[in-house]
Write an enzyme that holds these catalytic residues in place. Sequence first.
Site, PDB file in Angstrom:
ATOM      1  N   GLY A  63      -0.767  -9.771   2.154  1.00  0.00           N
ATOM      2  CA  GLY A  63      -0.139  -9.100   1.324  1.00  0.00           C
ATOM      3  C   GLY A  63      -0.856  -7.740   0.994  1.00  0.00           C
ATOM      4  O   GLY A  63      -0.288  -6.500   0.731  1.00  0.00           O
ATOM      5  N   THR A  64      -2.028  -8.072   0.338  1.00  0.00           N
ATOM      6  CA  THR A  64      -2.857  -6.908  -0.094  1.00  0.00           C
ATOM      7  C   THR A  64      -2.898  -5.741   0.905  1.00  0.00           C
ATOM      8  O   THR A  64      -2.585  -4.510   0.708  1.00  0.00           O
ATOM      9  CB  THR A  64      -4.217  -7.170  -0.549  1.00  0.00           C
ATOM     10  OG1 THR A  64      -4.004  -8.368  -1.469  1.00  0.00           O
ATOM     11  CG2 THR A  64      -4.971  -5.993  -1.104  1.00  0.00           C
TER      12      THR A  64
ATOM     13  N   ASN B 126       5.329 -11.754  -9.477  1.00  0.00           N
ATOM     14  CA  ASN B 126       4.541 -13.037  -8.972  1.00  0.00           C
ATOM     15  C   ASN B 126       4.233 -13.487 -10.442  1.00  0.00           C
ATOM     16  O   ASN B 126       3.736 -14.707 -10.417  1.00  0.00           O
ATOM     17  CB  ASN B 126       3.494 -12.343  -8.291  1.00  0.00           C
ATOM     18  CG  ASN B 126       2.684 -11.315  -8.922  1.00  0.00           C
ATOM     19  OD1 ASN B 126       3.258 -10.250  -8.832  1.00  0.00           O
ATOM     20  ND2 ASN B 126       1.673 -11.314  -9.370  1.00  0.00           N
TER      21      ASN B 126
ATOM     22  N   GLN C  10       6.371 -12.584  -2.570  1.00  0.00           N
ATOM     23  CA  GLN C  10       6.881 -13.990  -3.397  1.00  0.00           C
ATOM     24  C   GLN C  10       8.175 -14.230  -3.069  1.00  0.00           C
ATOM     25  O   GLN C  10       8.345 -15.459  -3.157  1.00  0.00           O
ATOM     26  CB  GLN C  10       6.676 -13.706  -5.187  1.00  0.00           C
ATOM     27  CG  GLN C  10       5.138 -13.657  -5.513  1.00  0.00           C
ATOM     28  CD  GLN C  10       4.590 -14.789  -5.462  1.00  0.00           C
ATOM     29  OE1 GLN C  10       5.167 -16.127  -5.241  1.00  0.00           O
ATOM     30  NE2 GLN C  10       3.045 -14.690  -5.409  1.00  0.00           N
TER      31      GLN C  10
ATOM     32  N   SER D  64       3.211 -12.220   3.115  1.00  0.00           N
ATOM     33  CA  SER D  64       1.909 -12.877   3.421  1.00  0.00           C
ATOM     34  C   SER D  64       2.033 -14.357   3.717  1.00  0.00           C
ATOM     35  O   SER D  64       3.273 -14.847   3.298  1.00  0.00           O
ATOM     36  CB  SER D  64       1.274 -12.928   2.076  1.00  0.00           C
ATOM     37  OG  SER D  64       0.244 -13.413   2.102  1.00  0.00           O
TER      38      SER D  64
ATOM     39  N   HIS E  14       0.137 -17.189   2.940  1.00  0.00           N
ATOM     40  CA  HIS E  14      -0.392 -18.310   2.379  1.00  0.00           C
ATOM     41  C   HIS E  14       0.541 -18.776   1.142  1.00  0.00           C
ATOM     42  O   HIS E  14       0.122 -19.689   0.428  1.00  0.00           O
ATOM     43  CB  HIS E  14      -1.784 -18.261   2.061  1.00  0.00           C
ATOM     44  CG  HIS E  14      -1.906 -17.152   0.970  1.00  0.00           C
ATOM     45  ND1 HIS E  14      -2.500 -17.392  -0.232  1.00  0.00           N
ATOM     46  CD2 HIS E  14      -1.929 -15.938   1.254  1.00  0.00           C
ATOM     47  CE1 HIS E  14      -2.631 -16.290  -0.983  1.00  0.00           C
ATOM     48  NE2 HIS E  14      -2.215 -15.314  -0.087  1.00  0.00           N
TER      49      HIS E  14
ATOM     50  N   THR F 224      -9.295  -6.771  16.491  1.00  0.00           N
ATOM     51  CA  THR F 224      -8.725  -7.964  17.088  1.00  0.00           C
ATOM     52  C   THR F 224      -7.809  -8.706  16.402  1.00  0.00           C
ATOM     53  O   THR F 224      -8.229  -9.187  15.243  1.00  0.00           O
ATOM     54  CB  THR F 224      -9.854  -8.741  17.732  1.00  0.00           C
ATOM     55  OG1 THR F 224     -10.753  -7.885  18.525  1.00  0.00           O
ATOM     56  CG2 THR F 224      -9.424 -10.207  18.508  1.00  0.00           C
TER      57      THR F 224
ATOM     58  N   CYS G 153     -10.191 -12.357 -14.911  1.00  0.00           N
ATOM     59  CA  CYS G 153     -11.318 -11.257 -14.809  1.00  0.00           C
ATOM     60  C   CYS G 153     -12.348 -11.891 -14.257  1.00  0.00           C
ATOM     61  O   CYS G 153     -12.389 -13.146 -14.085  1.00  0.00           O
ATOM     62  CB  CYS G 153     -11.631 -11.167 -16.374  1.00  0.00           C
ATOM     63  SG  CYS G 153     -11.592  -9.323 -16.921  1.00  0.00           S
TER      64      CYS G 153
HETATM   65  C1  LIG Z   1       3.565 -10.033  -5.155  1.00  0.00           C
HETATM   66  C2  LIG Z   1       2.406 -10.022  -4.595  1.00  0.00           C
HETATM   67  N1  LIG Z   1       1.911  -8.921  -3.574  1.00  0.00           N
HETATM   68  C3  LIG Z   1       1.012  -9.143  -2.989  1.00  0.00           C
HETATM   69  C4  LIG Z   1      -0.041 -10.056  -3.248  1.00  0.00           C
HETATM   70  C5  LIG Z   1      -1.369 -10.125  -2.363  1.00  0.00           C
HETATM   71  O1  LIG Z   1      -1.146 -11.007  -1.299  1.00  0.00           O
HETATM   72  P1  LIG Z   1      -2.304 -11.447  -0.090  1.00  0.00           P
HETATM   73  O2  LIG Z   1      -2.938 -12.524  -1.303  1.00  0.00           O
HETATM   74  O3  LIG Z   1      -1.936 -12.363   0.892  1.00  0.00           O
HETATM   75  O4  LIG Z   1      -3.286 -10.461  -0.332  1.00  0.00           O
HETATM   76  C6  LIG Z   1       0.611 -11.156  -3.789  1.00  0.00           C
HETATM   77  C7  LIG Z   1      -0.617 -12.532  -3.900  1.00  0.00           C
HETATM   78  O5  LIG Z   1      -0.491 -13.181  -5.140  1.00  0.00           O
HETATM   79  C8  LIG Z   1       1.544 -11.268  -4.774  1.00  0.00           C
HETATM   80  O6  LIG Z   1       1.995 -12.097  -5.285  1.00  0.00           O
END
Ligand SMILES: Cc1ncc(COP(=O)(O)O)c(C=O)c1O
Length: 382
Positions: free
Chosen positions: A71-72, A151, A179, A199, A201, A237, A327
């Site tokens: 997701g990031t 989230n 989410q 994402s 996981h 890759t 943190c």
């Molecule tokens: C709303 C949201 N966006 C992005 C992410 C980031 O996803 P990833 O952990 O796959 O990088 C999360 C992860 O908690 C999320 O809850």
Amino acid sequence: MHNIYLDHAAATPLHPDVFEAMVPHLKEQYGNPSSLHSYGRAAKIALDSARDLVAAQLYCSPNEIIFTSGGTESDNLAIMGIVAASKRQPAHVITTQIEHRAVLSTCQHLEELGHSVTYLPVDKSGLVSIDDVRKAIKPETVLISINYGNNEVGTLQPIEEIGLLLREKGIYFHVDAVQALGKININLLELPVDLMSLSGHKINGPKGIGLLYVNKNVHLKPNIFGGNQERKRRGGTENLASAIGFSKALEMAVFNVNKNQKILNDLRSQMIEGLKKELGDHGFVINGHPNQRLPHILNVSFKQMNKETLLMNFDIEGIAAASGSACTSGSIKDSHVLDAMHLSPELKKGAIRFSFGLNNTKKEIEIAAKKVGTIVNRLRNK
Ligand SMILES: Cc1ncc(COP(=O)(O)O)c(C=O)c1O
């Protein structure tokens, strides 16, 4: 002691069928999808099948899927990629104050590069106002990025209405649905959205894999430069075994979405009822929108409590829950989401997120509510 995991918004366990689907691609089929020999061709066929499966579940074209590391990365690629490709320089981007850090930090980086960003406020329940979206639009606005379901508190945004407004204005719309995936129905043929981050996981798939949906009419610049993978939009890759696992998890999540929604909602309601039994109706406050919300997230404030003390005591009793942002020092900052919702300092201080998953049982929720109630009562009486 029986451990009870109530942090599924952070990560979910890998489904055994997902694991099974991945194994051959970790063991026997180790070819590189870019190689021209038979090993490479087999890997390419497998990768294409994962992409086809994902696209079919989301009602989009396989060419509109970019596999990423999660997701990031998808959020980064959507925002940086659209701004870099835009003719309007410097550009203006609109987002909200309650986005995931993956979006907020990317937007802060844009500001450092000389672009401008508007961070929209939310109301007490975490909802964005469409009127605020409309008012924030400028001639140089190129993109709006809004979370589908938050989230931390689970509030769902009016994505369809915002999307329709943006279609009128010709502004790209990116939605972080990390989410929301598997919790609500997502149909990209109908949803007026140009880019969407997902994402693996969070839906019982593997970590380190995700995707960005990019509508075929949208041009974006890559963020990771390298080979010609992902139609030149993301070098490197491909993570084949994880893409296979993600596609399997996504297929199951989409197929069972209505059933799973009910299971998760029931677990959430049971937790609320259990807490009421232990602490009384006024012993805690539920944060987020009462019905426009994700089914698996329950954010609760325990008055006169400190979230670090609570989480530590829960953990000692085998209950894994969470709060806002952790943190690096191990201490917990106040959540920027609850800040934006203007919660009182007392409610922010004692806010805990329980998030439920398909492996949780009713028995577990009964035990968890009892233990949480006992801990809160004990700490309050100290
Ligand atoms: C709303 C949201 N966006 C992005 C992410 C980031 O996803 P990833 O952990 O796959 O990088 C999360 C992860 O908690 C999320 O809850």
